[in-house]
Write a protein that holds these residues in place. Structure first.
Motif, PDB file in Angstrom:
ATOM      1  N   VAL A 155       0.996  -1.305   0.014  1.00  0.00           N
ATOM      2  CA  VAL A 155      -0.012   0.172   0.126  1.00  0.00           C
ATOM      3  C   VAL A 155       0.871   1.303  -0.041  1.00  0.00           C
ATOM      4  O   VAL A 155       0.683   2.152  -0.563  1.00  0.00           O
ATOM      5  CB  VAL A 155      -1.127   0.145   1.298  1.00  0.00           C
ATOM      6  CG1 VAL A 155      -1.695   1.325   1.327  1.00  0.00           C
ATOM      7  CG2 VAL A 155      -1.922  -1.104   1.145  1.00  0.00           C
ATOM      8  N   PHE A 156       2.043   1.188   0.859  1.00  0.00           N
ATOM      9  CA  PHE A 156       2.945   2.434   0.799  1.00  0.00           C
ATOM     10  C   PHE A 156       4.149   2.018  -0.181  1.00  0.00           C
ATOM     11  O   PHE A 156       4.925   3.173  -0.277  1.00  0.00           O
ATOM     12  CB  PHE A 156       3.494   2.555   2.202  1.00  0.00           C
ATOM     13  CG  PHE A 156       2.234   2.333   3.299  1.00  0.00           C
ATOM     14  CD1 PHE A 156       1.408   2.870   3.266  1.00  0.00           C
ATOM     15  CD2 PHE A 156       2.270   1.135   4.221  1.00  0.00           C
ATOM     16  CE1 PHE A 156      -0.037   3.082   4.050  1.00  0.00           C
ATOM     17  CE2 PHE A 156       1.169   0.945   5.114  1.00  0.00           C
ATOM     18  CZ  PHE A 156       0.246   2.073   5.047  1.00  0.00           C
ATOM     19  N   ARG A 157       4.214   1.218  -1.172  1.00  0.00           N
ATOM     20  CA  ARG A 157       5.262   0.918  -1.821  1.00  0.00           C
ATOM     21  C   ARG A 157       6.586   1.125  -1.258  1.00  0.00           C
ATOM     22  O   ARG A 157       7.468   1.775  -1.560  1.00  0.00           O
ATOM     23  CB  ARG A 157       5.014   1.956  -3.121  1.00  0.00           C
ATOM     24  CG  ARG A 157       3.951   1.666  -4.083  1.00  0.00           C
ATOM     25  CD  ARG A 157       3.749   2.435  -4.886  1.00  0.00           C
ATOM     26  NE  ARG A 157       4.493   2.207  -6.257  1.00  0.00           N
ATOM     27  CZ  ARG A 157       4.435   1.304  -6.929  1.00  0.00           C
ATOM     28  NH1 ARG A 157       3.304   0.614  -7.117  1.00  0.00           N
ATOM     29  NH2 ARG A 157       5.345   1.215  -8.128  1.00  0.00           N
ATOM     30  N   CYS A 158       6.841   0.232  -0.048  1.00  0.00           N
ATOM     31  CA  CYS A 158       7.941   0.358   0.260  1.00  0.00           C
ATOM     32  C   CYS A 158       8.157  -0.929   1.169  1.00  0.00           C
ATOM     33  O   CYS A 158       7.248  -1.991   1.137  1.00  0.00           O
ATOM     34  CB  CYS A 158       8.349   1.349   1.414  1.00  0.00           C
ATOM     35  SG  CYS A 158       7.031   1.501   2.864  1.00  0.00           S
ATOM     36  N   TYR A 159       9.279  -1.444   1.828  1.00  0.00           N
ATOM     37  CA  TYR A 159       9.349  -2.413   2.648  1.00  0.00           C
ATOM     38  C   TYR A 159       9.808  -2.069   4.106  1.00  0.00           C
ATOM     39  O   TYR A 159      10.912  -1.425   3.998  1.00  0.00           O
ATOM     40  CB  TYR A 159      10.491  -3.474   1.979  1.00  0.00           C
ATOM     41  CG  TYR A 159       9.749  -4.077   0.711  1.00  0.00           C
ATOM     42  CD1 TYR A 159       8.636  -5.152   0.774  1.00  0.00           C
ATOM     43  CD2 TYR A 159      10.368  -4.184  -0.527  1.00  0.00           C
ATOM     44  CE1 TYR A 159       8.117  -5.864  -0.131  1.00  0.00           C
ATOM     45  CE2 TYR A 159       9.870  -5.067  -1.577  1.00  0.00           C
ATOM     46  CZ  TYR A 159       8.680  -5.832  -1.331  1.00  0.00           C
ATOM     47  OH  TYR A 159       7.954  -6.392  -2.365  1.00  0.00           O
ATOM     48  N   LYS A 160       9.183  -2.653   4.959  1.00  0.00           N
ATOM     49  CA  LYS A 160       9.911  -2.793   6.336  1.00  0.00           C
ATOM     50  C   LYS A 160      11.236  -2.876   6.327  1.00  0.00           C
ATOM     51  O   LYS A 160      11.547  -4.027   5.593  1.00  0.00           O
ATOM     52  CB  LYS A 160       9.112  -3.557   7.357  1.00  0.00           C
ATOM     53  CG  LYS A 160       7.405  -3.297   7.572  1.00  0.00           C
ATOM     54  CD  LYS A 160       7.065  -3.828   8.718  1.00  0.00           C
ATOM     55  CE  LYS A 160       7.086  -5.502   8.446  1.00  0.00           C
ATOM     56  NZ  LYS A 160       6.420  -6.213   9.469  1.00  0.00           N
ATOM     57  N   PRO A 161      12.119  -2.162   7.070  1.00  0.00           N
ATOM     58  CA  PRO A 161      11.911  -1.547   7.909  1.00  0.00           C
ATOM     59  C   PRO A 161      12.009  -0.039   7.611  1.00  0.00           C
ATOM     60  O   PRO A 161      12.200   0.839   8.379  1.00  0.00           O
ATOM     61  CB  PRO A 161      12.975  -1.729   9.088  1.00  0.00           C
ATOM     62  CG  PRO A 161      14.218  -1.911   8.230  1.00  0.00           C
ATOM     63  CD  PRO A 161      13.762  -2.795   7.154  1.00  0.00           C
ATOM     64  N   LEU A 167       4.999   4.864   9.447  1.00  0.00           N
ATOM     65  CA  LEU A 167       4.206   5.984   9.355  1.00  0.00           C
ATOM     66  C   LEU A 167       2.954   6.099   8.370  1.00  0.00           C
ATOM     67  O   LEU A 167       1.843   6.684   8.876  1.00  0.00           O
ATOM     68  CB  LEU A 167       5.224   7.074   9.102  1.00  0.00           C
ATOM     69  CG  LEU A 167       6.159   7.427  10.079  1.00  0.00           C
ATOM     70  CD1 LEU A 167       7.260   8.412   9.645  1.00  0.00           C
ATOM     71  CD2 LEU A 167       5.686   7.884  11.485  1.00  0.00           C
ATOM     72  N   GLY A 168       3.057   5.153   7.453  1.00  0.00           N
ATOM     73  CA  GLY A 168       1.760   5.134   6.582  1.00  0.00           C
ATOM     74  C   GLY A 168       0.558   4.447   7.223  1.00  0.00           C
ATOM     75  O   GLY A 168      -0.364   5.029   6.720  1.00  0.00           O
ATOM     76  N   VAL A 169       0.656   3.723   8.176  1.00  0.00           N
ATOM     77  CA  VAL A 169      -0.247   3.108   8.886  1.00  0.00           C
ATOM     78  C   VAL A 169      -1.061   4.192   9.666  1.00  0.00           C
ATOM     79  O   VAL A 169      -2.329   4.384   9.610  1.00  0.00           O
ATOM     80  CB  VAL A 169       0.193   2.072   9.937  1.00  0.00           C
ATOM     81  CG1 VAL A 169      -0.944   1.475  10.776  1.00  0.00           C
ATOM     82  CG2 VAL A 169       0.948   0.855   9.183  1.00  0.00           C
ATOM     83  N   ALA A 170       0.167   5.105  10.433  1.00  0.00           N
ATOM     84  CA  ALA A 170      -1.002   6.034  11.357  1.00  0.00           C
ATOM     85  C   ALA A 170      -1.648   7.044  10.225  1.00  0.00           C
ATOM     86  O   ALA A 170      -2.810   7.453  10.361  1.00  0.00           O
ATOM     87  CB  ALA A 170       0.478   6.790  11.936  1.00  0.00           C
ATOM     88  N   ASN A 171      -0.708   7.569   9.197  1.00  0.00           N
ATOM     89  CA  ASN A 171      -1.472   8.177   8.050  1.00  0.00           C
ATOM     90  C   ASN A 171      -2.769   7.843   7.459  1.00  0.00           C
ATOM     91  O   ASN A 171      -3.822   8.365   7.472  1.00  0.00           O
ATOM     92  CB  ASN A 171      -0.537   8.611   7.025  1.00  0.00           C
ATOM     93  CG  ASN A 171      -1.233   9.534   6.038  1.00  0.00           C
ATOM     94  OD1 ASN A 171      -1.265  10.825   6.369  1.00  0.00           O
ATOM     95  ND2 ASN A 171      -0.930   9.125   4.684  1.00  0.00           N
TER      96      ASN A 171
END
Length: 239
Positions: A155-161, A167-171
């Motif tokens: 969804v955020f087009r990135c990988y943890k960490p 921060l995408g979750v909060a947003n």
């Protein structure tokens, strides 16, 4: 009600190893499949070697060496590397697709569904996993994980960490980072989440990597919650 349980609004969960047993599931699934289709190898060794390519393949995306690529594709590329080593190079394309999708058919740890169901009664719960949306959706259907929504890092087009995953979750939930709790059996995941302001919860999965596991056997920091498993996490979070 504690200050912690009253301030947390959403709890997001690492999935591979923390909620589902990837090593045991892959071994069981492919042992059955191999017997039915005439393929024999050390399926546990294949699972472990396959998983060992997980971080290196994502790092190429995180570092910008390659464009955004979902985990299903990375898993398939890693599988192709391993087939000759395990004597499986004669598999057909349809068989390769089926084997690659074993990551969509992972069983939950025994405490997962019951613990998550309790937490869902009070908190928004979702995976925050590097698995892509379709993969996590299939796991949830297969295992009965009661997520409220699916927060794949896709969804955020990135990988943890990478920070934008947390921060995408909060947003996306319109919450302050301090109202989100990252929940995992991996200390490094929690450290990255804490660094950008999320609350943290840890429990060990001492057999995730097999009987000789030496990592993540205990909490490495003073996380907000240290639990025995997800059921104990629910108890400590007041449900």
């Amino acid at each position: 009600m504690s200050a912690l349980t009253s301030s947390v609004k959403a709890m997001v969960f690492d999935t591979f190893g923390s909620v589902v047993d990837w090593r045991g599931s892959i071994t069981r699934d492919l042992t059955r499949w191999g017997a039915e289709n005439g393929y024999s190898c050390d399926w546990t060794a294949l699972a472990v070697k396959w998983r060992s390519l997980y971080q290196p393949s994502m790092e190429k995306v995180r570092s910008g060496q390659r464009e955004w690529t979902i985990l299903d594709v990375l898993h398939r590329e890693s599988l192709e590397q391993l087939l000759p080593e395990f004597g499986l190079e004669k598999m057909t394309e349809a068989q390769r697709q089926h084997v690659n999708k074993v990551w969509h058919r992972l069983d939950g740890w025994p405490d997962a569904v019951a613990g998550l169901t309790r937490l869902k009664s009070k908190y928004i719960i979702a995976p925050l996993s590097n698995g892509n949306v379709s993969l996590l959706t299939d796991i949830a259907k297969y295992t009965g994980l009661p997520w409220d929504l699916n927060l794949s890092t896709e969804v955020f087009r990135c990988y943890k960490p990478q920070p934008q995953s947390y921060l995408g979750v909060a947003n996306i939930l319109q919450l302050d980072p301090s109202e989100v709790m990252m929940c995992a059996a991996h200390n490094d995941d929690l450290a990255a989440a804490r660094k950008v302001g999320l609350k943290t919860a840890f429990w060990p999965r001492p057999t995730e990597h097999g009987p000789e596991q030496k990592t993540n056997l205990s909490a490495s920091e003073n996380w907000d919650i240290v639990a025995k498993d997800i059921r104990d996490l629910a108890t400590q979070m007041g449900v």
